[in-house]
Design a protein around this motif. Structure first.
Motif, PDB file in Angstrom:
ATOM      1  N   PRO A   1      11.745 -45.939  40.409  1.00 48.24           N
ATOM      2  CA  PRO A   1      11.267 -46.876  39.387  1.00 48.24           C
ATOM      3  C   PRO A   1       9.933 -46.492  38.763  1.00 48.24           C
ATOM      4  CG  PRO A   1      12.189 -48.097  41.216  1.00 48.24           C
ATOM      5  CD  PRO A   1      12.201 -46.648  41.626  1.00 48.24           C
ATOM      6  N   GLU A   2       9.006 -45.980  39.564  1.00 44.51           N
ATOM      7  CA  GLU A   2       7.690 -45.620  39.036  1.00 44.51           C
ATOM      8  C   GLU A   2       7.782 -44.533  37.974  1.00 44.51           C
ATOM      9  OE1 GLU A   2       7.073 -47.444  43.040  1.00 44.51           O
ATOM     10  OE2 GLU A   2       8.489 -46.027  42.182  1.00 44.51           O
ATOM     11  N   VAL A   3       8.707 -43.598  38.156  1.00 41.33           N
ATOM     12  CA  VAL A   3       8.889 -42.515  37.176  1.00 41.33           C
ATOM     13  C   VAL A   3       9.561 -43.061  35.915  1.00 41.33           C
ATOM     14  CG1 VAL A   3      10.109 -40.352  36.702  1.00 41.33           C
ATOM     15  CG2 VAL A   3       8.928 -40.669  38.896  1.00 41.33           C
ATOM     16  N   TYR A   4      10.631 -43.837  36.088  1.00 45.85           N
ATOM     17  CA  TYR A   4      11.297 -44.433  34.927  1.00 45.85           C
ATOM     18  C   TYR A   4      10.343 -45.336  34.145  1.00 45.85           C
ATOM     19  CZ  TYR A   4      16.086 -42.999  36.150  1.00 45.85           C
ATOM     20  OH  TYR A   4      17.223 -42.279  36.387  1.00 45.85           O
ATOM     21  N   GLY A   5       9.558 -46.126  34.882  1.00 43.87           N
ATOM     22  CA  GLY A   5       8.649 -47.065  34.223  1.00 43.87           C
ATOM     23  C   GLY A   5       7.593 -46.364  33.389  1.00 43.87           C
ATOM     24  N   GLU A   6       6.977 -45.321  33.963  1.00 40.92           N
ATOM     25  CA  GLU A   6       5.934 -44.633  33.189  1.00 40.92           C
ATOM     26  C   GLU A   6       6.529 -43.873  32.011  1.00 40.92           C
ATOM     27  OE1 GLU A   6       1.825 -42.188  33.502  1.00 40.92           O
ATOM     28  OE2 GLU A   6       2.696 -43.121  35.259  1.00 40.92           O
TER      29      GLU A   6
ATOM     30  N   CYS B   1      14.896 -46.666  30.123  1.00 42.74           N
ATOM     31  CA  CYS B   1      14.009 -46.343  31.246  1.00 42.74           C
ATOM     32  C   CYS B   1      13.578 -47.606  31.992  1.00 42.74           C
ATOM     33  CB  CYS B   1      12.777 -45.589  30.748  1.00 42.74           C
ATOM     34  SG  CYS B   1      13.114 -43.916  30.196  1.00 42.74           S
ATOM     35  N   PHE B   2      13.156 -48.623  31.249  1.00 41.71           N
ATOM     36  CA  PHE B   2      12.721 -49.863  31.896  1.00 41.71           C
ATOM     37  C   PHE B   2      13.876 -50.535  32.635  1.00 41.71           C
ATOM     38  CE2 PHE B   2       9.316 -49.807  28.499  1.00 41.71           C
ATOM     39  CZ  PHE B   2       8.299 -49.499  29.383  1.00 41.71           C
ATOM     40  N   GLU B   3      15.069 -50.468  32.059  1.00 45.45           N
ATOM     41  CA  GLU B   3      16.227 -51.062  32.732  1.00 45.45           C
ATOM     42  C   GLU B   3      16.545 -50.334  34.026  1.00 45.45           C
ATOM     43  OE1 GLU B   3      19.100 -51.014  29.580  1.00 45.45           O
ATOM     44  OE2 GLU B   3      18.549 -53.021  28.876  1.00 45.45           O
TER      45      GLU B   3
ATOM     46  N   LYS C   1      16.140 -51.280  40.582  1.00 46.08           N
ATOM     47  CA  LYS C   1      15.701 -51.199  41.980  1.00 46.08           C
ATOM     48  C   LYS C   1      14.466 -52.046  42.263  1.00 46.08           C
ATOM     49  CE  LYS C   1      17.646 -46.590  42.731  1.00 46.08           C
ATOM     50  NZ  LYS C   1      17.360 -45.181  43.101  1.00 46.08           N
ATOM     51  N   ASP C   2      13.805 -52.520  41.212  1.00 50.38           N
ATOM     52  CA  ASP C   2      12.581 -53.296  41.401  1.00 50.38           C
ATOM     53  C   ASP C   2      12.563 -54.428  40.363  1.00 50.38           C
ATOM     54  OD1 ASP C   2      10.122 -54.147  42.175  1.00 50.38           O
ATOM     55  OD2 ASP C   2       9.021 -52.331  41.634  1.00 50.38           O
ATOM     56  N   PRO C   3      13.482 -55.406  40.497  1.00 51.55           N
ATOM     57  CA  PRO C   3      13.711 -56.400  39.435  1.00 51.55           C
ATOM     58  C   PRO C   3      12.559 -57.354  39.162  1.00 51.55           C
ATOM     59  CG  PRO C   3      14.978 -56.943  41.402  1.00 51.55           C
ATOM     60  CD  PRO C   3      14.404 -55.595  41.632  1.00 51.55           C
ATOM     61  N   ASP C   4      11.627 -57.499  40.086  1.00 58.49           N
ATOM     62  CA  ASP C   4      10.526 -58.443  39.884  1.00 58.49           C
ATOM     63  C   ASP C   4       9.200 -57.760  39.577  1.00 58.49           C
ATOM     64  OD1 ASP C   4      12.122 -60.695  40.297  1.00 58.49           O
ATOM     65  OD2 ASP C   4      11.836 -60.629  42.465  1.00 58.49           O
ATOM     66  N   ASN C   5       9.261 -56.509  39.183  1.00 59.75           N
ATOM     67  CA  ASN C   5       8.031 -55.779  38.853  1.00 59.75           C
ATOM     68  C   ASN C   5       7.576 -56.179  37.446  1.00 59.75           C
ATOM     69  OD1 ASN C   5       6.389 -53.522  37.705  1.00 59.75           O
ATOM     70  ND2 ASN C   5       6.679 -52.691  39.755  1.00 59.75           N
ATOM     71  N   THR C   6       6.416 -56.843  37.363  1.00 59.73           N
ATOM     72  CA  THR C   6       5.963 -57.352  36.058  1.00 59.73           C
ATOM     73  C   THR C   6       5.689 -56.234  35.062  1.00 59.73           C
ATOM     74  OG1 THR C   6       3.685 -57.432  36.884  1.00 59.73           O
ATOM     75  CG2 THR C   6       4.969 -59.461  36.989  1.00 59.73           C
ATOM     76  N   GLU C   7       5.287 -55.070  35.566  1.00 64.24           N
ATOM     77  CA  GLU C   7       4.980 -53.953  34.670  1.00 64.24           C
ATOM     78  C   GLU C   7       6.228 -53.507  33.917  1.00 64.24           C
ATOM     79  OE1 GLU C   7       2.952 -49.527  35.044  1.00 64.24           O
ATOM     80  OE2 GLU C   7       2.650 -50.985  36.654  1.00 64.24           O
ATOM     81  N   TRP C   8       7.358 -53.433  34.631  1.00 63.66           N
ATOM     82  CA  TRP C   8       8.597 -52.977  33.983  1.00 63.66           C
ATOM     83  C   TRP C   8       9.217 -54.096  33.149  1.00 63.66           C
ATOM     84  CZ3 TRP C   8       6.228 -49.213  35.378  1.00 63.66           C
ATOM     85  CH2 TRP C   8       6.138 -48.675  36.654  1.00 63.66           C
ATOM     86  N   ILE C   9       9.110 -55.348  33.621  1.00 61.03           N
ATOM     87  CA  ILE C   9       9.614 -56.481  32.815  1.00 61.03           C
ATOM     88  C   ILE C   9       8.829 -56.554  31.508  1.00 61.03           C
ATOM     89  CG2 ILE C   9      10.034 -58.973  32.712  1.00 61.03           C
ATOM     90  CD1 ILE C   9      10.051 -58.955  35.804  1.00 61.03           C
ATOM     91  N   MET C  10       7.498 -56.375  31.597  1.00 58.11           N
ATOM     92  CA  MET C  10       6.657 -56.401  30.400  1.00 58.11           C
ATOM     93  C   MET C  10       7.025 -55.265  29.463  1.00 58.11           C
ATOM     94  SD  MET C  10       4.264 -58.223  29.039  1.00 58.11           S
ATOM     95  CE  MET C  10       4.034 -57.947  27.290  1.00 58.11           C
TER      96      MET C  10
END
Length: 484
Positions: A137-142, A161-163, A168-177
């Motif tokens: 998730p950290e790689v996809y998110g960045e 990427c965010f999806e 794997k990390d559905p409640d991560n505010t950084e990726w939801i944002m």
């Protein structure tokens, strides 16, 4: 190291997941503009500062500032160590990949290899896939944030990427944002699937605020979305006020807050916010564009006042100069920013400065690799300018047809078609044997898939203009397609 060893190292580097291997490259992004935006982003405290430093390193390296790039990566690394102690290794994958690439560009191949070794150790327990990266998730998110900041052409890829990160990390505010931000922007583009619903971003912004009630960016975007959908004004106003109270000096929040007030009609409040912030970010295209649009709003009623009123004339002159100045600054460093330039051209037309408007349109129509709806909008506005101000029917028709031929179902495309139909109908009403009008009708039928009607009109056009290469070519292609 030998050339052969350098080639082997390059093969390994190409396997990495980092800014140097993702799609936006030197040829498709405006490096100067991105540099200004990233520098503005790191001036003020925010949650994504490490991400901005990481991307700034990539831009600096592409511009030949490798030492600066190393310092940027050190800053990103420092921030991550402070803010993500337990997850530092997972979040360092992209930084170490960027380090490896920068050292490679500096000719420091041993150092580049040392970062590959670090990556191999980090990634081994995280994946059964490639040796030097892990699709976590950290790689996809960045990667998603990098694509969002690069250019509008990459929004759909950023969404994916965010999806992936959220799977794997559905409640991560950084990726939801991140997903909310992309949705918010795609909803503003005519013709995108997201624009048809127009409110998907709201549920994600509300989810961010459930998990992170102090997120001022989510507040200001939700306030704007509520305003756009004409939902309860009280909630929208309260969200904007809260956002500006929590982060009164954060340009990203201030600029959207000002946009909210301008659309509400409170232009003076918008100008106050923008002028305070543009002093801190003097290269910001968005801020200068918004100030220019505020000045234009204030100018409109003054244009109707008779010339004899000296006080109004002075006020009008000042606003014209201020508006022009801010439009020029908005466009100076963002030559691929479509809306500010189209708004500037419209302002020039309003004042009768056709030479400047023509200069802007000449630049815009040459742009490549931009979103289809943007190209259609450019063709529509440039074509209207040619038709109504320059009285050049040939250029106007060519531009409208170019916009229509871009296969994207936007409002601008529909407008191009409407203008072509109106023009052709009017021409044929007065001059039934106008070959250009007949050719336009033929093209419209061709684009609608009515081949027989298209052939009929191209044949009529060729009876008058026998050697027209465009009509002959279209006719040949249509005839061939019918035989096939």
């Amino acid at each position: 190291m030998s050339s052969r060893m350098g080639d082997l190292l390059k093969e390994k580097l190409d396997q990495l997941q980092c800014h140097f291997t993702w799609r936006p490259q030197k040829e498709t992004i405006d490096l100067d503009d991105m540099m200004y935006r990233l520098q503005d982003a790191i001036i003020f405290p925010n949650k994504y500062k490490a991400t901005s430093y990481n991307q700034l390193a990539f831009v600096n390296c592409l511009q030949g500032n490798s030492e600066e790039a190393i310092q940027n990566l050190k800053e990103a690394e420092k921030i991550l160590r402070e803010n993500h102690k337990d997850a530092f290794e997972r979040r360092s994958i992209i930084i170490y990949g960027n380090y490896a690439w920068v050292h490679y560009h500096m000719g420091q191949l041993d150092k580049a290899q040392s970062y590959l070794d670090k990556l191999e150790m980090i990634c081994k327990p995280l994946t059964d896939g490639p040796r030097y990266t892990a699709m976590i998730p950290e790689v996809y998110g960045e990667k998603g944030w990098s694509l969002v900041k690069s250019a509008a052409e990459y929004y759909e890829e950023a969404m994916e990427c965010f999806e992936k990160a959220l799977e794997k990390d559905p409640d991560n505010t950084e990726w939801i944002m991140g997903k909310a931000t992309v949705l918010f922007r795609l909803e503003s583009f005519s013709g995108t699937p997201e624009s048809h619903t127009g409110s998907q971003s709201m549920q994600h912004l509300r989810r961010v605020l459930e998990l992170d009630p102090d997120n001022s960016v989510a507040m200001v975007l939700l306030g704007l979305k509520l305003q756009q959908l004409c939902d309860p004004e009280k909630e929208a106003n309260e969200l904007i006020k809260q956002a500006l109270q929590k982060t009164p000096d954060f340009p990203y929040v201030v600029r959207y807050g000002a946009l909210f007030y301008r659309r509400e009609g409170n232009v003076q409040r918008a100008v106050e916010l923008l002028e305070k912030t543009v002093a801190l970010c003097p290269q910001s295209c968005f801020l200068h564009h918004q100030i220019a649009m505020c000045c234009k709003s204030q100018l409109m009623p003054l244009l109707k006042i008779p010339r004899g009123t000296s006080c109004a004339f002075q006020q009008k002159s000042k606003l014209i100069e201020k508006c022009k100045n801010h439009f020029e600054k908005a466009c100076e460093h963002r030559r691929r920013a479509i809306k500010p330039q189209l708004d500037f051209a419209d302002f020039c037309i309003m004042l009768g400065d056709y030479s400047k408007a023509e200069e802007i349109f000449s630049h815009l129509v040459k742009l490549v690799d931009i979103r289809p709806e943007n190209m259609q909008k450019i063709c529509l506005e440039a074509g209207s300018f040619e038709l109504y101000q320059k009285r050049s029917e040939t250029k106007a028709i060519s531009l409208f047809l170019t916009g229509l031929r871009v296969e994207h179902d936007s409002k601008a495309r529909k407008e191009c078609k409407k203008k072509l139909n109106r023009w052709a109908d009017r021409k044929l009403h007065f001059t039934p044997h106008n070959s250009m009008a007949l050719g336009v009708i033929g093209s419209l039928y061709q684009l609608d898939g009515d081949k027989l009607k298209a052939i009929e009109y191209f044949e009529k056009a060729l009876e008058i203009d026998r050697d027209n290469v465009e009509y002959l070519s279209a006719l040949a292609a249509l005839s061939l397609s019918l035989k096939g």
